[in-house]
Design a protein around this motif. Sequence first.
Motif, PDB file in Angstrom:
ATOM      1  N   HIS A 186     -12.837 -17.738  13.057  1.00 33.48           N
ATOM      2  CA  HIS A 186     -11.774 -17.901  14.064  1.00 33.48           C
ATOM      3  C   HIS A 186     -10.485 -17.992  13.381  1.00 33.48           C
ATOM      4  O   HIS A 186     -10.229 -18.216  12.171  1.00 33.48           O
ATOM      5  CB  HIS A 186     -12.100 -19.501  14.375  1.00 33.48           C
ATOM      6  CG  HIS A 186     -13.296 -19.555  15.015  1.00 33.48           C
ATOM      7  ND1 HIS A 186     -13.601 -19.223  16.474  1.00 33.48           N
ATOM      8  CD2 HIS A 186     -14.648 -19.962  14.681  1.00 33.48           C
ATOM      9  CE1 HIS A 186     -15.024 -19.380  16.626  1.00 33.48           C
ATOM     10  NE2 HIS A 186     -15.537 -19.811  15.609  1.00 33.48           N
ATOM     11  N   ASN A 187      -9.268 -17.749  14.250  1.00 32.73           N
ATOM     12  CA  ASN A 187      -8.023 -17.928  13.717  1.00 32.73           C
ATOM     13  C   ASN A 187      -7.769 -16.674  12.760  1.00 32.73           C
ATOM     14  O   ASN A 187      -7.093 -16.927  11.689  1.00 32.73           O
ATOM     15  CB  ASN A 187      -7.481 -19.267  13.283  1.00 32.73           C
ATOM     16  CG  ASN A 187      -7.751 -20.287  14.174  1.00 32.73           C
ATOM     17  OD1 ASN A 187      -7.345 -20.072  15.430  1.00 32.73           O
ATOM     18  ND2 ASN A 187      -8.428 -21.373  13.818  1.00 32.73           N
ATOM     19  N   ILE A 188      -8.122 -15.428  12.967  1.00 27.95           N
ATOM     20  CA  ILE A 188      -7.882 -14.248  12.286  1.00 27.95           C
ATOM     21  C   ILE A 188      -6.626 -13.995  12.387  1.00 27.95           C
ATOM     22  O   ILE A 188      -6.014 -13.974  13.390  1.00 27.95           O
ATOM     23  CB  ILE A 188      -8.913 -13.280  12.622  1.00 27.95           C
ATOM     24  CG1 ILE A 188     -10.386 -13.559  12.359  1.00 27.95           C
ATOM     25  CG2 ILE A 188      -8.565 -11.999  11.773  1.00 27.95           C
ATOM     26  CD1 ILE A 188     -11.343 -12.568  13.251  1.00 27.95           C
ATOM     27  N   PRO A 189      -5.802 -13.775  11.338  1.00 32.08           N
ATOM     28  CA  PRO A 189      -4.263 -13.432  11.212  1.00 32.08           C
ATOM     29  C   PRO A 189      -3.998 -12.238  12.003  1.00 32.08           C
ATOM     30  O   PRO A 189      -4.944 -11.165  12.006  1.00 32.08           O
ATOM     31  CB  PRO A 189      -3.971 -13.170   9.738  1.00 32.08           C
ATOM     32  CG  PRO A 189      -4.893 -14.075   9.167  1.00 32.08           C
ATOM     33  CD  PRO A 189      -6.067 -13.906   9.999  1.00 32.08           C
ATOM     34  N   ALA A 190      -3.059 -11.774  12.485  1.00 34.62           N
ATOM     35  CA  ALA A 190      -2.501 -10.519  13.159  1.00 34.62           C
ATOM     36  C   ALA A 190      -2.192  -9.794  11.942  1.00 34.62           C
ATOM     37  O   ALA A 190      -1.893  -9.923  10.643  1.00 34.62           O
ATOM     38  CB  ALA A 190      -1.124 -10.854  13.853  1.00 34.62           C
ATOM     39  N   GLY A 191      -2.822  -8.400  12.312  1.00 36.01           N
ATOM     40  CA  GLY A 191      -2.539  -7.370  11.358  1.00 36.01           C
ATOM     41  C   GLY A 191      -3.659  -7.063  10.581  1.00 36.01           C
ATOM     42  O   GLY A 191      -3.776  -6.269   9.558  1.00 36.01           O
ATOM     43  N   ALA A 192      -4.800  -8.216  10.536  1.00 42.46           N
ATOM     44  CA  ALA A 192      -6.262  -8.000   9.696  1.00 42.46           C
ATOM     45  C   ALA A 192      -6.887  -6.984  10.201  1.00 42.46           C
ATOM     46  O   ALA A 192      -7.175  -6.825  11.408  1.00 42.46           O
ATOM     47  CB  ALA A 192      -6.795  -9.364   9.902  1.00 42.46           C
ATOM     48  N   GLN A 232     -12.431 -12.816   3.019  1.00 40.78           N
ATOM     49  CA  GLN A 232     -11.183 -12.151   2.809  1.00 40.78           C
ATOM     50  C   GLN A 232     -10.917 -11.472   3.959  1.00 40.78           C
ATOM     51  O   GLN A 232     -11.704 -10.204   4.250  1.00 40.78           O
ATOM     52  CB  GLN A 232     -10.777 -11.659   1.525  1.00 40.78           C
ATOM     53  CG  GLN A 232     -10.943 -12.662   0.457  1.00 40.78           C
ATOM     54  CD  GLN A 232     -10.393 -12.010  -0.792  1.00 40.78           C
ATOM     55  OE1 GLN A 232     -10.546 -10.711  -0.961  1.00 40.78           O
ATOM     56  NE2 GLN A 232     -10.050 -12.660  -1.726  1.00 40.78           N
ATOM     57  N   VAL A 233      -9.597 -11.374   4.689  1.00 43.46           N
ATOM     58  CA  VAL A 233      -9.158 -10.488   5.767  1.00 43.46           C
ATOM     59  C   VAL A 233      -7.899  -9.850   5.129  1.00 43.46           C
ATOM     60  O   VAL A 233      -7.253 -10.525   4.501  1.00 43.46           O
ATOM     61  CB  VAL A 233      -9.031 -11.058   6.952  1.00 43.46           C
ATOM     62  CG1 VAL A 233     -10.303 -11.549   7.844  1.00 43.46           C
ATOM     63  CG2 VAL A 233      -8.068 -12.119   7.139  1.00 43.46           C
ATOM     64  N   LYS A 234      -8.140  -8.521   5.136  1.00 42.48           N
ATOM     65  CA  LYS A 234      -6.907  -7.484   4.501  1.00 42.48           C
ATOM     66  C   LYS A 234      -6.309  -6.797   5.516  1.00 42.48           C
ATOM     67  O   LYS A 234      -6.800  -6.554   6.744  1.00 42.48           O
ATOM     68  CB  LYS A 234      -7.632  -6.910   3.644  1.00 42.48           C
ATOM     69  CG  LYS A 234      -8.539  -7.574   2.372  1.00 42.48           C
ATOM     70  CD  LYS A 234      -8.878  -6.371   1.529  1.00 42.48           C
ATOM     71  CE  LYS A 234      -9.793  -7.294   0.247  1.00 42.48           C
ATOM     72  NZ  LYS A 234     -10.449  -6.083  -0.413  1.00 42.48           N
ATOM     73  N   PRO A 267     -15.037  -3.557   8.737  1.00 41.90           N
ATOM     74  CA  PRO A 267     -14.020  -3.705   9.793  1.00 41.90           C
ATOM     75  C   PRO A 267     -14.247  -4.951  10.413  1.00 41.90           C
ATOM     76  O   PRO A 267     -15.416  -5.326  10.741  1.00 41.90           O
ATOM     77  CB  PRO A 267     -14.200  -2.566  10.914  1.00 41.90           C
ATOM     78  CG  PRO A 267     -15.113  -1.595  10.191  1.00 41.90           C
ATOM     79  CD  PRO A 267     -16.101  -2.264   9.068  1.00 41.90           C
ATOM     80  N   ILE A 268     -12.843  -5.700  10.909  1.00 46.03           N
ATOM     81  CA  ILE A 268     -13.009  -6.993  11.469  1.00 46.03           C
ATOM     82  C   ILE A 268     -13.736  -6.903  12.890  1.00 46.03           C
ATOM     83  O   ILE A 268     -13.188  -5.943  13.647  1.00 46.03           O
ATOM     84  CB  ILE A 268     -11.879  -7.689  11.426  1.00 46.03           C
ATOM     85  CG1 ILE A 268     -11.270  -8.021  10.125  1.00 46.03           C
ATOM     86  CG2 ILE A 268     -11.649  -8.959  12.615  1.00 46.03           C
ATOM     87  CD1 ILE A 268      -9.963  -8.423  10.053  1.00 46.03           C
ATOM     88  N   VAL A 312      -4.341  -9.039   1.082  1.00 46.08           N
ATOM     89  CA  VAL A 312      -5.269 -10.104   1.471  1.00 46.08           C
ATOM     90  C   VAL A 312      -4.271 -10.945   2.275  1.00 46.08           C
ATOM     91  O   VAL A 312      -3.300 -11.403   1.941  1.00 46.08           O
ATOM     92  CB  VAL A 312      -5.730 -10.976   0.311  1.00 46.08           C
ATOM     93  CG1 VAL A 312      -6.436 -12.254   0.832  1.00 46.08           C
ATOM     94  CG2 VAL A 312      -6.689 -10.112  -0.406  1.00 46.08           C
ATOM     95  N   LEU A 313      -4.832 -11.216   3.589  1.00 50.40           N
ATOM     96  CA  LEU A 313      -3.885 -12.196   4.671  1.00 50.40           C
ATOM     97  C   LEU A 313      -4.519 -13.443   4.463  1.00 50.40           C
ATOM     98  O   LEU A 313      -3.686 -14.524   5.205  1.00 50.40           O
ATOM     99  CB  LEU A 313      -3.879 -11.314   6.104  1.00 50.40           C
ATOM    100  CG  LEU A 313      -3.339  -9.935   5.977  1.00 50.40           C
ATOM    101  CD1 LEU A 313      -3.584  -9.224   7.380  1.00 50.40           C
ATOM    102  CD2 LEU A 313      -1.870  -9.959   5.709  1.00 50.40           C
TER     103      LEU A 313
END
Length: 107
Positions: A25-31, A79-81, A51-52, A87-88
């Motif tokens: 939840h709340n994955i940052p934009a651009g990830a 980790q989301v990139k 991939p997300i 790493v975002l």
Amino acid sequence: MTLDFSWRGAQGCVTLFPNPEFHLHNIPAGAKMLLLTLTQGVREMGGQELPIPEDGVLPAGTFRTFAPCSPGVYQWTAQVKSAAGEVLSEAHKARFYPTDALAQDRP
């Protein structure tokens, strides 16, 4: 960003353990990419970069790691990139295996 999962239905003590279902939840934009790793204390048990998922739900069995076997606290780290590999955001969730009780997350 937050991460959640459950050990319900998990069959431990196998060499190639199918991941449980994950909810992000709340994955940052651009990830663009998601790196998931499983640890027990300082012991890394594997992971994979994927991939997300658009809906934030990664289905059970999407990838495999070494399995939890002995009862104890196991932690998943996500980790989301960005597309460039930056790493975002990072999230952790620790649970006791096999009871599924929450454990204190460690950074």
